[in-house]
Scaffold this active site. Structure first.
Site, PDB file in Angstrom:
ATOM      1  N   ASP A 339       0.927  -1.083  -0.020  1.00  0.00           N
ATOM      2  CA  ASP A 339       0.087   0.047   0.145  1.00  0.00           C
ATOM      3  C   ASP A 339       0.829   1.216   0.168  1.00  0.00           C
ATOM      4  O   ASP A 339       1.986   1.190   0.401  1.00  0.00           O
ATOM      5  CB  ASP A 339      -0.819   0.099   1.104  1.00  0.00           C
ATOM      6  CG  ASP A 339      -1.719   1.291   1.163  1.00  0.00           C
ATOM      7  OD1 ASP A 339      -2.358   1.488   0.483  1.00  0.00           O
ATOM      8  OD2 ASP A 339      -1.714   1.774   2.420  1.00  0.00           O
ATOM      9  N   ASP A 640      -2.347  -0.230   5.975  1.00  0.00           N
ATOM     10  CA  ASP A 640      -2.603  -0.068   7.402  1.00  0.00           C
ATOM     11  C   ASP A 640      -4.088   0.398   7.344  1.00  0.00           C
ATOM     12  O   ASP A 640      -4.790   0.810   8.179  1.00  0.00           O
ATOM     13  CB  ASP A 640      -2.014   1.330   7.592  1.00  0.00           C
ATOM     14  CG  ASP A 640      -2.120   2.497   6.805  1.00  0.00           C
ATOM     15  OD1 ASP A 640      -2.669   2.219   5.540  1.00  0.00           O
ATOM     16  OD2 ASP A 640      -1.945   3.787   6.985  1.00  0.00           O
ATOM     17  N   ASP A 644      -7.424  -2.522   2.867  1.00  0.00           N
ATOM     18  CA  ASP A 644      -6.269  -3.517   2.687  1.00  0.00           C
ATOM     19  C   ASP A 644      -6.600  -4.808   3.543  1.00  0.00           C
ATOM     20  O   ASP A 644      -5.911  -5.877   3.284  1.00  0.00           O
ATOM     21  CB  ASP A 644      -4.948  -2.828   3.279  1.00  0.00           C
ATOM     22  CG  ASP A 644      -4.538  -1.724   2.777  1.00  0.00           C
ATOM     23  OD1 ASP A 644      -4.751  -1.395   1.471  1.00  0.00           O
ATOM     24  OD2 ASP A 644      -4.085  -0.685   3.557  1.00  0.00           O
ATOM     25  N   ASN A 735      17.926 -38.708  21.144  1.00  0.00           N
ATOM     26  CA  ASN A 735      17.127 -37.622  20.708  1.00  0.00           C
ATOM     27  C   ASN A 735      16.983 -36.417  21.217  1.00  0.00           C
ATOM     28  O   ASN A 735      17.121 -35.401  20.759  1.00  0.00           O
ATOM     29  CB  ASN A 735      15.582 -38.217  20.208  1.00  0.00           C
ATOM     30  CG  ASN A 735      15.581 -38.988  19.014  1.00  0.00           C
ATOM     31  OD1 ASN A 735      16.693 -38.977  18.154  1.00  0.00           O
ATOM     32  ND2 ASN A 735      14.709 -39.950  18.857  1.00  0.00           N
TER      33      ASN A 735
END
Length: 906
Positions: A339, A640, A644, A735
């Site tokens: 944007d 923002d 959007d 492990n």
């Protein structure tokens, strides 16, 4: 009364903005003067529902936990734990069960978020609105508004629902939250002819949750609740289902493959044992040992820890991620859709260029800070800016405090700041020279004029100051102020028009200023509109929402890293193109209308040559992100504003600004706390680093896994120590007490130099690509062979019972091979022995000590199933283990040499 049809597109209806105001009022069965009756409003409220946004219901903690439990890795571990308990291997069952609980808790903790993107929209709802009911203006809850209501608006109000303007006076609204356009939009009641008019150009409509910055209006409400533009965004948010991250998809795929390998190997071992006549319990125990060896039990926990470490690093750089897997997604980013307003720019209108008395000037400083100066060509005389300064301050209403707080129109705020840079204080000037008459700004005539008593050469003189669109102001001018004096407008009209064209092509919003002095008896007060004529043109100012200081450099770094950066904005395409040129984006600009006219295939084909998009709608942003994803791109979207939000949710990594709306913060996967586009590039760098670390970890883990699978298969098939090369507890010890430290070394390894000079990784090239799998088998084969040697060297010491010396030596070789192998596997194809290495050695000294403790300390011997080793046995085990790093480094050296030869040939 029958139901009111408020949909502009149903039954062939024309959109509201193409209909006359009276026709709209009539279609909505209202009255522009008396509004609705209370009874009508109540009935319509029952029919249409409240003027509110429906909220998404977030998943409960238990739902998320069950989803985590359903993960294939956890399902396999649960099966192992249950079988272990069934055959009385309690310690193994408890350890594996604890691991499942750990995986679920870690996963659930990260996933349980307030996934309430639409709920944030609901919270934005304005609680009160001024509405005409039964002929009286009353204040009601905004949630009770219905189509047909007549609402009164004035400067400072938030629009409570979508509506058609019935009447207005100097109305302007700030629609950045909806359209992304930074400048306020002039509004009026005029009818628009084009039914295809884009949202940002519907100047006779007002939209929910936008702000009135100037003037007054009477509006008939056309849409409420989910039918508003905000409601449609909410619907899009609900429709967009979050996809798994690239890492999640890869690990899921890898888990599936490992499941087949693990259970296939278990089946072979069980069948082999039964054919050999072994007891069922011992065969199942062997199967359990095999399953624990073949399932990368620690992978979910280790990957979570790695991503958590990455999220903390991002937070230190002002980037907050909601889910840990989004850290890795950043590293795969190949396209950024940004944007403009408030993201690449500051969302603070600023005068950048000035054409005054026929000369050009640049204006330093940005935003609403009053520091900066006006610069010009060296050697030329410095002009007096008195007439311009008076016009800037007197022919405007906005105020700007010394700390940058703005009250009023943002464009006028930019003019007040310019006046301050010229040395003029707006409030003092207005107090000194109050208005005696004015022509308020209106979009119908596109100018504003004010009239004041000003001392001119010691005599109080009535002076008018006018600002507005260059074309309308020029048409009312008869002369031009120049450096040499006042000349006829005809002498300079072409130069002024050329200057206006130059400013417009730079994406600047252009305002013209003029003035006129009047005779003492001029009837200005009686007819100020008529007095706006015979003006003297002063100059033009070019206003823009300036770039953030870091934006251009961030775009350069992103493009250097092979990331396509595109700017998507609600501003006009010409503004987008000008800003894009300043940023150094690629070629090509298009408007929302142009891309809407393209099919999906046409737009996909055009995308490589389109980098700036203007006048786009929320639907356009969503579509662009989706089409890029279909083309294989990993898309980041920054924004923002509310418009959007849907695209942020669709994108692989939605990036909200810290100062943005709650909606975008909820819809996005990451928040830039400092609103800095450059922070996103830093986040991508860290994301790439984390992915490299995960690849190194998976390479290490899978090498371990394959070595153990081969070890158990060979031991079972060839009946080595009754098919028990290592006990289940030994495998678990390896492990969780040995392998974890090489993983820490990988985790803490610094970011490689030049990581942002590489192209984005191909998302189609998975972690388990053929070349990687080959390395897993090669490295795993080295550990397998060296671990198998003690079992073959000392067959006389093998026994049907464990512990014994060969099994203990195999355990030591496997442990030391893992430690040394982890050191050199931390980087690929670079040498793992390169600096910095001291910290790595410090960490790896811990598992070395633990290995010794597990073999030589009595209570650990009983727990793990080991016996003490002699000095020669220790040296033999150490020598075998050292073969692992030596051969791995040799293989990498050969590979690097090949890469250098290929680069030289290219």
């Amino acid at each position: 009364m029958s139901t009111v049809d408020t949909s502009p597109d149903t039954a062939g209806k024309a959109p509201w903005y193409t209909q006359d105001p009276d026709a709209v009022v009539a279609a909505l069965r209202s009255d522009r003067d008396r509004g609705l009756t209370a009874a009508d409003a109540a009935q319509r409220l029952a029919e249409h529902g409240p003027n509110s946004i429906a909220a998404e219901k977030p998943p409960s903690t238990w739902q998320v936990a069950l989803q985590q439990l359903a993960d294939p890795m956890n399902v396999m571990l649960v099966a192992v734990a249950i079988i272990s308990l069934f055959i009385n291997q309690v310690s193994v069952g408890i350890l594996v069960g604890a691991l499942v609980v750990l995986n679920i808790v870690l996963g659930t903790r990260q996933e349980v978020k307030a996934k309430a993107s639409v709920d944030a929209l609901a919270k934005m709802q304005i609680p009160q609105a001024k509405v005409v009911r039964d002929g009286s203006l009353v204040q009601v809850d905004a949630t009770t508004l219905v189509p047909g209501d007549i609402v009164a608006l004035e400067a400072g109000d938030i629009v409570p629902a979508d509506g058609r303007i019935v009447r207005s006076a100097t109305l302007e609204t700030q629609e950045a939250a909806l359209t992304g356009e930074s400048a306020p939009i002039p509004k009026d009641a005029g009818t628009l002819a084009d039914a295809e008019t884009t949202l940002g150009d519907r100047t006779n409509m007002v939209f929910q949750n936008t702000q009135v910055t100037r003037g007054t209006a009477s509006v008939v409400i056309t849409d409420t609740g989910m039918q508003t533009q905000m409601g449609q965004i909410a619907s899009m948010l609900s429709a967009v289902k979050p996809a798994k991250s690239p890492l999640q998809r890869e690990l899921d795929s890898l888990t599936g493959v490992l499941g087949w390998i693990a259970w296939g190997a278990v089946a072979i071992i069980i069948i082999t044992g039964l054919l050999r006549g072994q007891e069922i319990a011992s065969v199942i125990l062997l199967g359990i040992s095999m399953a624990i060896s073949a399932i990368p039990t620690g992978m979910p926990s280790f990957v979570q820890a790695m991503l958590s470490y990455g999220s903390r690093q991002l937070a230190e750089h002002k980037a907050v991620v909601k889910n840990l897997t989004d850290v890795e997604t950043l590293g795969a980013t190949s396209a950024i859709n940004s944007d403009k307003t408030g993201t690449l720019t500051m969302n603070e209108m600023t005068v950048e260029s000035l054409y005054y008395r026929g000369e050009w000037f640049t204006v330093a400083g940005s935003g609403y800070e009053k520091s900066g100066e006006v610069r010009h060509v060296a050697g030329l005389p410095v002009p007096q800016f008195n007439q311009l300064a008076l016009g800037l301050t007197l022919c405007s209403d906005a105020t700007v405090s010394d700390d940058g707080a703005v009250i009023g129109d943002p464009t006028e705020a930019a003019l007040v700041v310019l006046a301050a840079k010229l040395g003029a204080d707006a409030e003092l000037t207005r107090a000194k020279f109050p208005r005696v008459a004015e022509v308020p700004f209106d979009s119908a005539y596109k100018f504003m004029g004010t009239f004041h008593e000003i001392p001119v050469e010691g005599v109080e003189t009535l002076v008018g100051y006018v600002k507005g669109g260059p074309d309308v102001v020029l048409d009312r001018c008869s002369s031009v102020a120049t450096m040499e004096g006042v000349v006829p407008i005809a002498d300079r009209r072409d130069a002024i028009l050329e200057a206006n064209r130059s400013l417009s092509e730079q994406g600047l919003r252009v305002l013209a200023f003029a003035f006129r002095r009047f005779a003492p008896d001029a009837p200005v007060v009686d007819d100020p509109m008529a007095a706006v004529s015979d003006l003297t043109f002063v100059g033009l100012v070019g206003i823009i929402d300036p770039l953030r200081p870091s934006s251009k450099e961030a775009v350069r770094i992103a493009r250097e890293a092979g990331i396509e950066v595109r700017m998507i904005t609600g501003d006009h395409a010409i503004t987008a193109a000008a800003i894009g040129a300043k940023l150094g984006l690629g070629d090509g600009a298009a408007s929302g209308a142009e891309i809407q006219a393209m099919s999906d295939d046409e737009l996909k084909k055009a995308l490589p040559h389109l980098h700036m998009f203007g006048r786009v709608t929320p639907e356009d942003k969503l579509r662009l992100a989706r089409l890029m994803q279909e083309e294989g791109a990993v898309v980041a979207m920054t924004g923002d504003a509310v418009n959007d939000a849907a695209a942020l949710k669709q994108a692989d990594i939605g990036v909200a600004m810290g100062s943005g709306s709650d909606v975008t913060k909820q819809a996005g996967k990451m928040i830039l706390v400092d609103d800095n586009f450059g922070t996103l590039v830093t986040a991508v760098r860290l994301g790439r680093s984390i992915y490299e670390k995960i690849v190194s970890y998976v390479r290490f883990q899978m090498s371990q896994l394959f070595s153990l699978v081969l070890l158990f298969l060979v031991a079972s098939i060839f009946d080595i120590n009754n098919g028990v090369p290592l006990t289940p507890i030994m495998v678990l010890f390896l492990n969780f007490f040995i392998a974890i430290f090489p993983v820490i070394v990988i985790l803490l390894d610094p970011v490689p130099d030049g990581i942002m000079l590489k192209p984005p990784r191909d998302p189609k090239k998975t972690i388990a690509n053929p070349a990687a799998v080959t390395l897993w088998f090669v490295y795993g084969g080295l550990i397998f062979v060296t671990t198998l040697v003690p079992l073959l060297l000392y067959p006389d010491l093998l026994s049907s019972t464990v512990p014994n010396v060969p099994v203990t030596m195999a355990f030591v070789v496997c442990a030391l091979g893992s430690i040394f192998g982890g050191l050199v596997m931390r980087r690929d194809p670079e040498s793992g022995l390169a600096a910095p290495i001291i910290d790595a050695v410090k960490w790896l000294s811990i598992p070395l000590a633990l290995t010794v403790v597990a073999v030589e300390v009595p209570f650990m011997q009983r727990l793990v199933g080991t016996v003490s080793l002699s000095g020669n046995e220790w040296l033999t085990a150490l020598g075998l283990a050292l073969l692992v790093p030596v051969l791995i480094e040799l293989e990498k050296w050969i590979r690097r040499a090949r890469l250098r030869r290929r680069a030289a040939q290219a």
